[in-house]
Write a protein that holds these residues in place. Structure first.
Motif, mmCIF file in Angstrom:
data_model
loop_
_atom_site.group_PDB
_atom_site.id
_atom_site.type_symbol
_atom_site.label_atom_id
_atom_site.label_comp_id
_atom_site.label_asym_id
_atom_site.label_seq_id
_atom_site.Cartn_x
_atom_site.Cartn_y
_atom_site.Cartn_z
ATOM 1 N N VAL A 77 0.846 -1.193 0.000
ATOM 2 C CA VAL A 77 0.000 0.000 0.000
ATOM 3 C C VAL A 77 0.878 1.238 0.000
ATOM 4 O O VAL A 77 1.903 1.299 0.691
ATOM 5 C CB VAL A 77 -0.964 0.009 1.216
ATOM 6 N N ILE A 78 0.508 2.211 -0.825
ATOM 7 C CA ILE A 78 1.190 3.501 -0.881
ATOM 8 C C ILE A 78 0.141 4.564 -0.627
ATOM 9 O O ILE A 78 -0.720 4.818 -1.476
ATOM 10 C CB ILE A 78 1.859 3.736 -2.250
ATOM 11 N N THR A 79 0.169 5.169 0.574
ATOM 12 C CA THR A 79 -0.743 6.261 0.881
ATOM 13 C C THR A 79 -0.136 7.534 0.303
ATOM 14 O O THR A 79 0.973 7.930 0.681
ATOM 15 C CB THR A 79 -0.945 6.392 2.397
ATOM 16 N N VAL A 134 4.318 11.436 -0.257
ATOM 17 C CA VAL A 134 4.813 12.698 -0.812
ATOM 18 C C VAL A 134 5.309 13.642 0.277
ATOM 19 O O VAL A 134 6.425 14.169 0.205
ATOM 20 C CB VAL A 134 3.704 13.382 -1.644
ATOM 21 N N PHE A 135 4.488 13.837 1.326
ATOM 22 C CA PHE A 135 4.833 14.825 2.347
ATOM 23 C C PHE A 135 5.522 14.223 3.569
ATOM 24 O O PHE A 135 6.111 14.945 4.368
ATOM 25 C CB PHE A 135 3.581 15.582 2.785
ATOM 26 N N GLY A 136 5.463 12.895 3.699
ATOM 27 C CA GLY A 136 6.089 12.257 4.847
ATOM 28 C C GLY A 136 7.358 11.505 4.507
ATOM 29 O O GLY A 136 7.869 10.735 5.324
ATOM 30 N N ILE A 183 11.393 15.318 0.616
ATOM 31 C CA ILE A 183 11.539 15.800 -0.752
ATOM 32 C C ILE A 183 11.697 17.317 -0.704
ATOM 33 O O ILE A 183 11.077 17.992 0.126
ATOM 34 C CB ILE A 183 10.308 15.416 -1.596
ATOM 35 N N ASN A 184 12.497 17.868 -1.580
ATOM 36 C CA ASN A 184 12.739 19.313 -1.618
ATOM 37 C C ASN A 184 11.403 20.064 -1.660
ATOM 38 O O ASN A 184 10.616 19.889 -2.583
ATOM 39 C CB ASN A 184 13.563 19.665 -2.856
ATOM 40 N N PRO A 185 11.125 20.912 -0.650
ATOM 41 C CA PRO A 185 9.835 21.606 -0.600
ATOM 42 C C PRO A 185 9.603 22.562 -1.763
ATOM 43 O O PRO A 185 8.462 22.792 -2.173
ATOM 44 C CB PRO A 185 9.890 22.349 0.746
ATOM 45 N N LYS A 222 3.841 18.038 9.542
ATOM 46 C CA LYS A 222 2.721 17.282 10.094
ATOM 47 C C LYS A 222 2.834 15.797 9.755
ATOM 48 O O LYS A 222 2.660 14.943 10.628
ATOM 49 C CB LYS A 222 1.397 17.838 9.566
ATOM 50 N N PHE A 223 3.097 15.490 8.498
ATOM 51 C CA PHE A 223 3.155 14.088 8.091
ATOM 52 C C PHE A 223 4.380 13.389 8.642
ATOM 53 O O PHE A 223 4.331 12.204 8.972
ATOM 54 C CB PHE A 223 3.102 13.960 6.562
#
Length: 225
Positions: A183-185, A190-192, A197-199, A219-220
Protein backbone atom coordinates in the motif's frame (compact mmCIF):
# COMPACT_ATOMS: atom_id res chain seq x y z
CA UNK A 1 5.58 -11.86 -45.64
CA UNK A 2 7.83 -13.84 -43.32
CA UNK A 3 8.95 -10.66 -41.54
CA UNK A 4 5.30 -9.70 -40.97
CA UNK A 5 4.63 -13.13 -39.43
CA UNK A 6 7.66 -12.74 -37.15
CA UNK A 7 6.48 -9.31 -36.03
CA UNK A 8 2.97 -10.64 -35.39
CA UNK A 9 4.34 -13.52 -33.33
CA UNK A 10 6.50 -11.11 -31.34
CA UNK A 11 3.50 -8.85 -30.67
CA UNK A 12 1.40 -11.78 -29.46
CA UNK A 13 4.23 -12.93 -27.20
CA UNK A 14 4.56 -9.42 -25.71
CA UNK A 15 0.81 -9.26 -25.16
CA UNK A 16 0.79 -12.65 -23.46
CA UNK A 17 3.66 -11.56 -21.23
CA UNK A 18 1.72 -8.45 -20.22
CA UNK A 19 -1.27 -10.52 -19.18
CA UNK A 20 0.93 -13.00 -17.34
CA UNK A 21 2.55 -10.27 -15.25
CA UNK A 22 -0.73 -8.59 -14.27
CA UNK A 23 -0.82 -10.38 -10.92
CA UNK A 24 1.27 -12.68 -8.74
CA UNK A 25 2.97 -15.55 -10.63
CA UNK A 26 0.99 -18.77 -10.85
CA UNK A 27 2.19 -21.45 -8.42
CA UNK A 28 4.05 -24.46 -9.79
CA UNK A 29 3.17 -26.70 -6.85
CA UNK A 30 0.09 -27.47 -4.72
CA UNK A 31 1.24 -25.54 -1.66
CA UNK A 32 4.27 -23.51 -0.60
CA UNK A 33 3.79 -22.63 3.07
CA UNK A 34 6.01 -19.70 4.06
CA UNK A 35 8.49 -20.32 6.86
CA UNK A 36 11.12 -18.34 8.75
CA UNK A 37 13.12 -21.51 9.32
CA UNK A 38 15.75 -21.51 6.57
CA UNK A 39 16.81 -25.11 7.16
CA UNK A 40 15.85 -27.14 4.09
CA UNK A 41 13.77 -24.17 2.90
CA UNK A 42 13.28 -23.19 -0.74
CA UNK A 43 13.02 -19.49 -1.60
CA UNK A 44 9.89 -18.86 -3.70
CA UNK A 45 8.19 -15.54 -4.48
CA UNK A 46 9.59 -13.57 -1.55
CA UNK A 47 9.32 -16.30 1.08
CA UNK A 48 11.01 -19.54 2.04
CA UNK A 49 8.74 -22.57 1.75
CA UNK A 50 8.80 -25.45 4.15
CA UNK A 51 8.51 -29.08 3.12
CA UNK A 52 4.88 -29.46 1.92
CA UNK A 53 4.69 -32.78 3.73
CA UNK A 54 4.99 -30.84 7.00
CA UNK A 55 2.01 -28.55 6.27
CA UNK A 56 -0.72 -28.40 8.89
CA UNK A 57 -4.21 -26.81 9.06
CA UNK A 58 -2.91 -23.84 11.05
CA UNK A 59 -0.79 -22.83 8.05
CA UNK A 60 -3.99 -21.99 6.16
CA UNK A 61 -6.02 -20.51 9.00
CA UNK A 62 -6.65 -17.13 10.63
CA UNK A 63 -9.09 -16.19 13.39
CA UNK A 64 -10.37 -12.81 14.49
CA UNK A 65 -11.67 -11.03 11.39
CA UNK A 66 -15.02 -10.68 13.18
CA UNK A 67 -13.46 -8.33 15.73
CA UNK A 68 -13.62 -4.58 15.15
CA UNK A 69 -10.33 -2.69 14.90
CA UNK A 70 -9.46 0.46 16.84
CA UNK A 71 -10.47 3.52 14.79
CA UNK A 72 -9.26 6.00 17.42
CA UNK A 73 -6.81 7.81 15.16
CA UNK A 74 -6.77 11.06 13.19
CA UNK A 75 -8.36 9.47 10.11
CA UNK A 76 -10.92 7.34 11.93
CA UNK A 77 -10.19 4.04 10.17
CA UNK A 78 -8.11 0.91 10.63
CA UNK A 79 -7.19 -2.00 8.37
CA UNK A 80 -6.85 -5.56 9.67
CA UNK A 81 -4.77 -7.44 7.06
CA UNK A 82 -4.92 -11.14 6.27
CA UNK A 83 -2.01 -11.69 3.91
CA UNK A 84 0.96 -14.04 3.74
CA UNK A 85 2.28 -12.61 7.01
CA UNK A 86 -0.85 -13.81 8.84
CA UNK A 87 -1.53 -16.98 6.82
CA UNK A 88 1.74 -18.60 5.68
CA UNK A 89 -0.19 -20.94 3.38
CA UNK A 90 -1.10 -17.96 1.15
CA UNK A 91 2.45 -17.93 -0.20
CA UNK A 92 2.38 -18.17 -4.04
CA UNK A 93 -1.44 -18.29 -4.12
CA UNK A 94 -1.87 -14.69 -5.28
CA UNK A 95 -4.69 -13.63 -2.97
CA UNK A 96 -5.24 -11.91 0.38
CA UNK A 97 -7.94 -10.08 2.32
CA UNK A 98 -8.46 -7.19 4.70
CA UNK A 99 -11.11 -5.98 7.10
CA UNK A 100 -11.57 -2.21 7.18
CA UNK A 101 -13.32 -0.45 10.09
CA UNK A 102 -14.46 3.16 9.80
CA UNK A 103 -15.60 5.47 12.58
CA UNK A 104 -18.40 7.92 11.66
CA UNK A 105 -16.93 10.15 8.93
CA UNK A 106 -13.71 8.15 9.03
CA UNK A 107 -11.77 7.73 5.82
CA UNK A 108 -9.25 5.49 4.14
CA UNK A 109 -7.36 8.29 2.32
CA UNK A 110 -6.20 8.19 -1.31
CA UNK A 111 -3.80 5.29 -1.76
CA UNK A 112 -2.80 2.62 -4.23
CA UNK A 113 -1.88 -1.06 -4.16
CA UNK A 114 1.09 -1.53 -6.50
CA UNK A 115 0.59 -5.28 -6.85
CA UNK A 116 -3.16 -5.93 -6.66
CA UNK A 117 -6.68 -5.28 -7.83
CA UNK A 118 -9.10 -4.90 -4.91
CA UNK A 119 -12.76 -5.92 -4.64
CA UNK A 120 -14.54 -4.43 -1.63
CA UNK A 121 -17.83 -5.49 -0.01
CA UNK A 122 -19.67 -3.31 2.51
CA UNK A 123 -20.88 -5.28 5.53
CA UNK A 124 -22.25 -2.37 7.58
CA UNK A 125 -22.78 1.33 7.02
CA UNK A 126 -22.61 3.65 4.02
CA UNK A 127 -19.38 4.43 2.18
CA UNK A 128 -18.50 6.88 -0.56
CA UNK A 129 -15.76 5.17 -2.59
CA UNK A 130 -13.94 5.76 -5.83
CA UNK A 131 -10.77 5.65 -7.89
CA UNK A 132 -9.07 7.99 -10.34
CA UNK A 133 -7.98 6.79 -13.76
CA UNK A 134 -4.50 7.43 -15.14
CA UNK A 135 -3.39 10.50 -17.13
CA UNK A 136 -4.22 8.65 -20.36
CA UNK A 137 -7.91 8.71 -19.36
CA UNK A 138 -7.78 12.32 -18.17
CA UNK A 139 -7.67 11.49 -14.44
CA UNK A 140 -11.38 10.70 -14.43
CA UNK A 141 -13.00 10.12 -11.03
CA UNK A 142 -15.15 6.98 -10.92
CA UNK A 143 -17.05 6.99 -7.63
CA UNK A 144 -20.21 5.67 -6.02
CA UNK A 145 -22.08 5.57 -2.70
CA UNK A 146 -22.19 2.00 -1.34
CA UNK A 147 -24.60 0.52 1.18
CA UNK A 148 -24.65 -2.79 3.01
CA UNK A 149 -24.11 -5.66 0.58
CA UNK A 150 -22.77 -3.48 -2.24
CA UNK A 151 -19.52 -4.37 -4.00
CA UNK A 152 -16.97 -2.15 -5.78
CA UNK A 153 -13.72 -2.88 -7.63
CA UNK A 154 -10.54 -0.80 -7.58
CA UNK A 155 -8.28 -1.70 -10.56
CA UNK A 156 -4.63 -2.49 -9.91
CA UNK A 157 -2.42 0.56 -9.43
CA UNK A 158 -5.27 3.11 -9.44
CA UNK A 159 -5.41 5.73 -6.68
CA UNK A 160 -8.55 5.06 -4.65
CA UNK A 161 -10.29 5.91 -1.37
CA UNK A 162 -13.21 5.13 0.95
CA UNK A 163 -15.12 7.59 3.15
CA UNK A 164 -17.75 6.73 5.75
CA UNK A 165 -20.51 9.28 5.09
CA UNK A 166 -22.80 7.84 7.76
CA UNK A 167 -23.29 8.72 11.41
CA UNK A 168 -22.56 5.15 12.53
CA UNK A 169 -19.57 2.84 12.25
CA UNK A 170 -18.99 1.11 8.92
CA UNK A 171 -17.27 -2.18 8.11
CA UNK A 172 -16.00 -3.60 4.82
CA UNK A 173 -14.17 -6.72 3.71
CA UNK A 174 -11.89 -6.62 0.70
CA UNK A 175 -10.09 -9.27 -1.32
CA UNK A 176 -6.89 -8.43 -3.21
CA UNK A 177 -5.20 -10.26 -6.07
CA UNK A 178 -1.82 -10.63 -4.36
CA UNK A 179 -0.48 -12.45 -1.33
CA UNK A 180 1.27 -9.17 -0.44
CA UNK A 181 -0.46 -6.29 -2.27
CA UNK A 182 1.44 -3.46 -0.61
CA UNK A 183 0.00 0.00 0.00
CA UNK A 184 1.19 3.50 -0.88
CA UNK A 185 -0.74 6.26 0.88
CA UNK A 186 -0.26 9.22 -1.44
CA UNK A 187 -0.02 12.08 1.07
CA UNK A 188 2.22 10.08 3.43
CA UNK A 189 4.57 9.18 0.59
CA UNK A 190 4.81 12.70 -0.81
CA UNK A 191 4.83 14.83 2.35
CA UNK A 192 6.09 12.26 4.85
CA UNK A 193 9.10 11.01 2.87
CA UNK A 194 12.26 10.54 4.93
CA UNK A 195 14.51 12.27 4.03
CA UNK A 196 12.09 14.96 2.91
CA UNK A 197 11.54 15.80 -0.75
CA UNK A 198 12.74 19.31 -1.62
CA UNK A 199 9.83 21.61 -0.60
CA UNK A 200 10.51 24.02 -3.47
CA UNK A 201 10.01 21.17 -5.92
CA UNK A 202 6.78 20.07 -4.23
CA UNK A 203 5.49 23.63 -4.08
CA UNK A 204 5.83 23.92 -7.85
CA UNK A 205 4.45 20.43 -8.51
CA UNK A 206 1.34 20.98 -6.36
CA UNK A 207 1.04 24.73 -7.09
CA UNK A 208 1.26 25.57 -3.38
CA UNK A 209 3.15 28.14 -1.37
CA UNK A 210 6.40 26.65 -0.11
CA UNK A 211 5.36 27.52 3.46
CA UNK A 212 2.28 25.33 3.07
CA UNK A 213 4.43 22.46 1.80
CA UNK A 214 6.84 22.77 4.74
CA UNK A 215 3.90 22.77 7.15
CA UNK A 216 2.47 19.62 5.55
CA UNK A 217 5.86 17.91 5.63
CA UNK A 218 6.19 18.68 9.33
CA UNK A 219 2.72 17.28 10.09
CA UNK A 220 3.16 14.09 8.09
CA UNK A 221 6.69 13.49 9.33
CA UNK A 222 5.51 13.84 12.94
CA UNK A 223 2.58 11.47 12.32
CA UNK A 224 4.87 8.81 10.88
CA UNK A 225 7.53 9.00 13.62
Amino acid sequence: MKSVQVLLAFALLALASTFASASDPSPLQDICVATNNLKDGVFVNGKFCKDPKLAKPEDFYYSGLDKAGDTGNRLGFVVTPVNVEQIPGLNTLGISAVRVDYAPYGQNPPHTHPRATEILTVLEGTLYVGFVTSNQLNNTLIAKVLNKGDVFVFPIGMVHFQFNIGKTNAVAIAALSSQNPGVITIANSVFGADPAINPDFLARAFQLDVKVVKSLQKKFWMNSN
